[in-house]
Scaffold this active site. Structure first.
Site, PDB file in Angstrom:
ATOM      1  N   HIS A   1      14.448 -27.233 -11.934  1.00  0.00           N
ATOM      2  CA  HIS A   1      13.694 -27.659 -10.927  1.00  0.00           C
ATOM      3  C   HIS A   1      13.210 -29.087 -11.200  1.00  0.00           C
ATOM      4  CE1 HIS A   1      10.387 -27.937  -8.031  1.00  0.00           C
ATOM      5  NE2 HIS A   1       9.363 -27.832  -9.014  1.00  0.00           N
TER       6      HIS A   1
ATOM      7  N   ASN B   1       9.683 -34.002  -6.248  1.00  0.00           N
ATOM      8  CA  ASN B   1       9.637 -32.864  -6.128  1.00  0.00           C
ATOM      9  C   ASN B   1       9.518 -31.792  -4.821  1.00  0.00           C
ATOM     10  OD1 ASN B   1       8.926 -29.950  -6.611  1.00  0.00           O
ATOM     11  ND2 ASN B   1       7.340 -30.225  -8.012  1.00  0.00           N
TER      12      ASN B   1
ATOM     13  N   CYS C   1       7.754 -23.037  -6.408  1.00  0.00           N
ATOM     14  CA  CYS C   1       9.139 -23.878  -6.914  1.00  0.00           C
ATOM     15  C   CYS C   1      10.276 -23.118  -7.506  1.00  0.00           C
ATOM     16  CB  CYS C   1       8.581 -25.089  -7.733  1.00  0.00           C
ATOM     17  SG  CYS C   1       7.464 -26.304  -6.918  1.00  0.00           S
TER      18      CYS C   1
END
Length: 340
Positions: free
Chosen positions: A256, A286, A111
């Site tokens: 993020h 996400n 990520c």
């Protein structure tokens, strides 16, 4: 030379999956999912929408945003941990869709991949590249067990991209500083152990068949939360120190998009008001390496980014990996763009 952002684009699959749909299947309530994560819906790709297709669509939008021709691109990077294949890499496949004739390669830092790819692109520009295209793209839903109520609701699919050009540090759009880090000792806390070559290592001609359950991501949620807050906060401070700035001088924080509680905790660690946070996970979940550019594009469309704003990007991912970047928001390409 300094890397300067001149174009931004995004792409999302058509299928929208709300909490109601998942809750009915997982034996929880929609409110339970939203309370834990801040997520209300996400997008899931179908068989006609691979990671390479999403990357190409977002990159095409970034090129159009900058009024740039594909022939002007000197390199194309795709940050992803959900490639179409182990071989070939996803970037060349996406480049072929765009008609690019340049080096194309993947960056996998989970990520944190988009920030890592930004740093790589900035390095290419510092050594002579004129324009570098960077996409973050994931079909993260394919790496989650549909029966796992703790992980499956968290993730969605999508892509975001930016076009960078060589420029001067004083320009709007310039990347002011970068910070990257990693600690492999925490790898087991967020992993899909059966998804690649290690699970197939054998003796001689024997090749073990991994348990299909190990193809999916498994996560120690508490440990990941604690590590994410600690490392994103420390990395953000390091990037600020390198740019000679204080947290109070940051106009927007684009972290993020893993969990709204992580974003708020990082803001608290930096002494920043929550209204400076750019939040996109409520509608897309996400999206891994795609989450930061997707959130930037949404914020731009909503008028939350102003030319000259100091914007902090910060991310944390499996590995563990983390990274932060500071930039001045550019005065170009400010028209709203729908991330669809």
């Amino acid at each position: 030379m300094t890397a300067v952002l001149i174009g931004l684009g995004s792409a999302l699959p058509e299928r929208e999956v709300g909490n109601d749909e998942l809750a009915a299947r997982l034996g929880v309530t929609p409110e339970w999912i939203e309370r834990r994560t801040g997520i209300r819906s996400r997008r899931f790709a179908d068989a006609t929408t691979p990671t390479s297709g999403l990357a190409a669509e977002a990159a095409r939008a970034a090129l159009a945003d900058a009024a740039a021709d594909p022939s002007e691109v000197d390199a194309f990077l795709v940050a992803t941990y959900t490639p179409d294949h182990q071989i070939p890499a996803t970037a060349p496949l996406a480049a072929a869709r765009l008609g690019l004739n340049c080096p194309a390669f993947d960056v996998n830092a989970a990520c944190s991949g988009f920030v890592y790819a930004l740093a790589t692109a900035a390095g290419l520009i510092a050594t002579g590249a004129r324009r570098v295209l960077v996409a973050g793209a994931e079909t993260a839903s394919t790496l989650t067990d549909p029966a796992d109520r703790t992980v499956h609701p968290l993730f969605g699919d999508g892509a975001g991209a930016v076009l960078l050009r060589a420029g001067d540090p004083g320009e709007e759009g310039a990347i002011l500083s970068l910070d990257l880090g990693a600690d492999g000792t925490g790898a087991a806390s967020l992993a899909a152990p059966g998804s690649a070559s290690r699970a197939r290592l054998g003796t001689g001609t024997e090749r073990p068949r991994p348990d299909p359950a190990t193809y999916y991501m498994a996560m120690d949620g508490r440990e990941v939360f604690l590590q994410a807050v600690a490392h994103m906060s420390a990395s953000s401070r390091a990037a600020l120190d390198r740019a000679g700035l204080k947290p109070s001088e940051v106009d927007r924080i684009c972290g993020h998009q893993a969990n709204v509680r992580i974003l708020r905790a990082v803001a608290d660690e930096l002494g920043a008001d929550h209204d400076r946070l750019l939040v996109d996970l409520d509608r897309v979940g996400n999206t891994g390496a795609a989450s930061i550019p997707l959130a930037l594009d949404r914020a731009r469309g909503e008028g939350r980014l102003t030319p000259g704003h100091t914007v902090l990007l910060t991310a944390f991912g499996g590995g563990f990996t983390w990274g932060s970047a500071l930039l001045r928001w550019p005065g170009t390409a400010q028209h709203p763009r729908s991330a669809t």
